[in-house]
Scaffold this active site. Structure first.
Site, PDB file in Angstrom:
ATOM      1  N   VAL A 181      -3.892  -0.554  -3.571  1.00 38.47           N
ATOM      2  CA  VAL A 181      -5.247   0.028  -3.628  1.00 38.47           C
ATOM      3  C   VAL A 181      -6.155  -0.902  -4.433  1.00 38.47           C
ATOM      4  O   VAL A 181      -5.819  -1.280  -5.557  1.00 38.47           O
ATOM      5  CB  VAL A 181      -5.243   1.413  -4.309  1.00 38.47           C
ATOM      6  CG1 VAL A 181      -6.643   2.016  -4.308  1.00 38.47           C
ATOM      7  CG2 VAL A 181      -4.249   2.349  -3.653  1.00 38.47           C
TER       8      VAL A 181
ATOM      9  N   LYS B 178      -5.440   4.909   1.002  1.00 42.79           N
ATOM     10  CA  LYS B 178      -5.640   4.545  -0.409  1.00 42.79           C
ATOM     11  C   LYS B 178      -5.965   5.772  -1.265  1.00 42.79           C
ATOM     12  O   LYS B 178      -5.463   5.903  -2.385  1.00 42.79           O
ATOM     13  CB  LYS B 178      -6.736   3.479  -0.509  1.00 42.79           C
ATOM     14  CG  LYS B 178      -6.259   2.132   0.052  1.00 42.79           C
ATOM     15  CD  LYS B 178      -7.411   1.152   0.225  1.00 42.79           C
ATOM     16  CE  LYS B 178      -6.896  -0.214   0.720  1.00 42.79           C
ATOM     17  NZ  LYS B 178      -7.985  -1.092   1.162  1.00 42.79           N
TER      18      LYS B 178
ATOM     19  N   LYS C 283      -0.079  -0.101   1.619  1.00 48.23           N
ATOM     20  CA  LYS C 283      -0.621   1.269   1.419  1.00 48.23           C
ATOM     21  C   LYS C 283      -0.242   2.213   2.546  1.00 48.23           C
ATOM     22  O   LYS C 283      -0.066   3.408   2.336  1.00 48.23           O
ATOM     23  CB  LYS C 283      -2.138   1.251   1.248  1.00 48.23           C
ATOM     24  CG  LYS C 283      -2.913   0.768   2.469  1.00 48.23           C
ATOM     25  CD  LYS C 283      -3.576  -0.526   2.204  1.00 48.23           C
ATOM     26  CE  LYS C 283      -3.777  -1.304   3.479  1.00 48.23           C
ATOM     27  NZ  LYS C 283      -4.200  -2.665   3.243  1.00 48.23           N
TER      28      LYS C 283
ATOM     29  N   GLY D  92      -8.061 -10.005  -0.292  1.00 50.28           N
ATOM     30  CA  GLY D  92      -8.022 -11.466  -0.404  1.00 50.28           C
ATOM     31  C   GLY D  92      -6.730 -11.931  -1.043  1.00 50.28           C
ATOM     32  O   GLY D  92      -6.082 -11.195  -1.790  1.00 50.28           O
TER      33      GLY D  92
ATOM     34  N   GLU E  17       0.595  -1.698  -7.405  1.00 48.66           N
ATOM     35  CA  GLU E  17      -0.771  -1.985  -7.884  1.00 48.66           C
ATOM     36  C   GLU E  17      -1.639  -2.603  -6.787  1.00 48.66           C
ATOM     37  O   GLU E  17      -2.841  -2.317  -6.702  1.00 48.66           O
ATOM     38  CB  GLU E  17      -0.701  -2.927  -9.098  1.00 48.66           C
ATOM     39  CG  GLU E  17      -2.011  -3.156  -9.809  1.00 48.66           C
ATOM     40  CD  GLU E  17      -2.601  -1.863 -10.354  1.00 48.66           C
ATOM     41  OE1 GLU E  17      -2.057  -1.325 -11.316  1.00 48.66           O
ATOM     42  OE2 GLU E  17      -3.624  -1.392  -9.807  1.00 48.66           O
TER      43      GLU E  17
HETATM   44  N1  HSE Z   1      -8.603  -3.993   5.218  1.00 47.67           N
HETATM   45  C1  HSE Z   1      -8.834  -3.746   3.827  1.00 47.67           C
HETATM   46  C2  HSE Z   1     -10.315  -3.731   3.539  1.00 47.67           C
HETATM   47  C3  HSE Z   1      -8.228  -4.777   2.917  1.00 47.67           C
HETATM   48  O1  HSE Z   1     -11.139  -4.048   4.402  1.00 47.67           O
HETATM   49  O2  HSE Z   1     -10.658  -3.400   2.413  1.00 47.67           O
HETATM   50  C4  HSE Z   1      -6.788  -4.564   2.642  1.00 47.67           C
HETATM   51  O3  HSE Z   1      -6.568  -3.351   1.961  1.00 47.67           O
END
Ligand code: HSE
Length: 430
Positions: free
Chosen positions: A128, A201, A101, A301, A125
């Site tokens: 985000v 994002k 991103k 994840g 995809e």
């Molecule tokens: N660091 C991000 C979060 C995850 O804490 O949502 C990867 O986009």
């Protein structure tokens, strides 16, 4: 068969390879994809996925220039060398799938211009909402709507921290430390807690929902470091929870101007976004004639993010299968806009505010506050004097919808009043 080159074999890269090596019960198109090369930093590292030894290489350029590779999947993260490798791969005619991103939010213009010229796809995809399908739905399933608003909880780390603070009345620093110990927060949490990740994002979501490019540096961005247990408690008493929201909205249907912003926000407990807890993400999209639709799921994840990565790879393979290697890009999957969105300055935002004041306990304090607010057309929805803190009266107000610029002028005036000791907190209300 279609050959894929992987850049990065960390958490998401491993999840991606795992899906492609275990295709039983999945879409049969996946059986037509093979990992030809995987660019890694070190060949000696113990891996959780078994790839033939000759697939791994530390020569990242050899992945993006290999004439046999059709799709380059960039999962290294960071700005460089990711940006340069993506551009080099495009110049060599490769389609791109990336979860990056930060690169797309900053260099999307350069990358998509190059991709359109080269006739290749850049699918994102996974950039985000991790495993949540949101990019393709916005482009395709919701594409006929006039989008008015996109509101997301798009950062799992900060949502986890705020959820824990709310559940246990704990302070930010303690929860952050615990989240780092549990591996939910990075050792350097800056990108998450200061809202930069969410700003990347929402820049990307805006660009797709409102069909225009976005200058990432123009996105107003506030993080959650200043949120205290006191704010969480007051919010709770007033019927709200505090969430880090990433918002892009059209201020009126007959204007093209957008407000794009990331900030901690009071959200009414009955609002659908109020119940998104822990590391989960959700994105609420509002458009006409659709109304509202909310996407919810795991925002990060290995498995969830890999699910999004491999579905992008599969989409490209599906197109290559049906139309061959033509240069005619499907406008529903490629980027077909060139202009930049027009953004409105934050001072023009019309929203409700929450503010907490510490005042000397002298007669007429509330009258002074009311006068200053009135001087700048700020109308109050509620004034709650809850108590005393170290002999100071603590006054919390919630405004009606007001122009941010007017509200800030009122605050500046209030700050200069003798009766006011400090204004420890100012938050927006959804
Ligand atoms: N660091 C991000 C979060 C995850 O804490 O949502 C990867 O986009």
């Amino acid at each position: 068969m279609y050959n894929m080159g992987l850049l990065g074999l960390g958490t998401v890269g491993t999840g991606t390879a795992d899906i492609l090596l275990n295709t039983a019960g999945r879409n049969p198109l996946l059986q037509k994809i093979q990992i030809k090369k995987a660019g890694v930093r070190s060949l000696d590292k113990q891996r959780q996925v078994e790839l033939p030894a000759d697939v791994l290489t530390t020569d990242l350029e050899s992945v993006v220039t290999d004439p046999d590779i059709d799709i380059v999947v960039e999962l290294m993260g960071g700005l460089e060398p990711a940006r340069s490798l993506i551009l080099q791969a495009i110049a060599h005619g490769k389609h791109i799938v990336t979860a990056n991103k930060a690169v797309i939010a900053r260099y999307g213009d350069e990358i998509y211009t190059a991709a359109n010229e080269a006739g290749v796809y850049v699918l994102i995809e996974a950039a985000v909402g991790g495993g949540i399908p949101i990019i393709k739905p916005l482009k395709q399933s919701l594409g006929v709507n006039r989008i008015q608003r996109v509101i997301g909880i798009v950062n799992g780390t900060t949502n986890y921290i705020l959820t824990q603070m709310t559940a246990h009345g704990a302070d930010f620093a303690d929860v952050l430390k615990e989240a780092q110990e549990l591996g939910y927060a990075e050792a350097d949490p800056t990108a998450d807690v200061d809202g930069w990740d969410a700003a990347d994002k929402i820049s990307i979501l805006t660009s797709i929902a409102f069909a225009g490019r976005v200058k990432r540096e123009s996105v107003h961005c506030e993080g959650i470091r200043q949120i205290t247990a006191t704010e969480i408690n007051y919010a709770e008493k007033l019927g709200f929870v505090i969430k880090l929201l990433a918002i892009a909205e059209k201020m009126s249907l007959d204007s093209d101007e957008l407000q794009i912003r990331v900030h901690p926000t009071l959200v009414a407990k009955e609002h659908p976004l109020a119940s998104i807890n822990g590391v989960y993400n959700a994105i609420l999209v509002e458009g006409a004639p659709l109304g509202q639709v909310m996407f919810y799921g795991p925002g990060a994840g290995s498995g969830p993010t890999a699910s999004a990565v491999v579905s992008d790879i599969m989409n490209i393979v599906g197109i290559l299968e049906s139309s061959g290697k033509t240069k005619n890009l499907d406008p529903l999957l490629s980027c077909s806009h060139q202009h930049y969105c027009t953004l409105q300055p934050i001072e023009e935002l019309v929203t409700r505010f929450y503010a907490r004041f510490l005042c000397y306990d002298v007669p007429g304090v509330i009258g002074h506050l009311g006068t200053s607010f009135g001087n700048h057309q700020v109308s109050l929805e509620s004034v709650v004097q809850i108590g005393f803190k170290d002999k100071l009266a603590e006054i919390v107000v919630v405004t009606h919808d007001v122009k941010e610029g007017n509200f800030r002028k009122a605050l500046a005036e209030i700050e200069s009043l003798d009766a006011i000791q400090s204004i420890p907190s100012v938050l927006r209300v959804l």
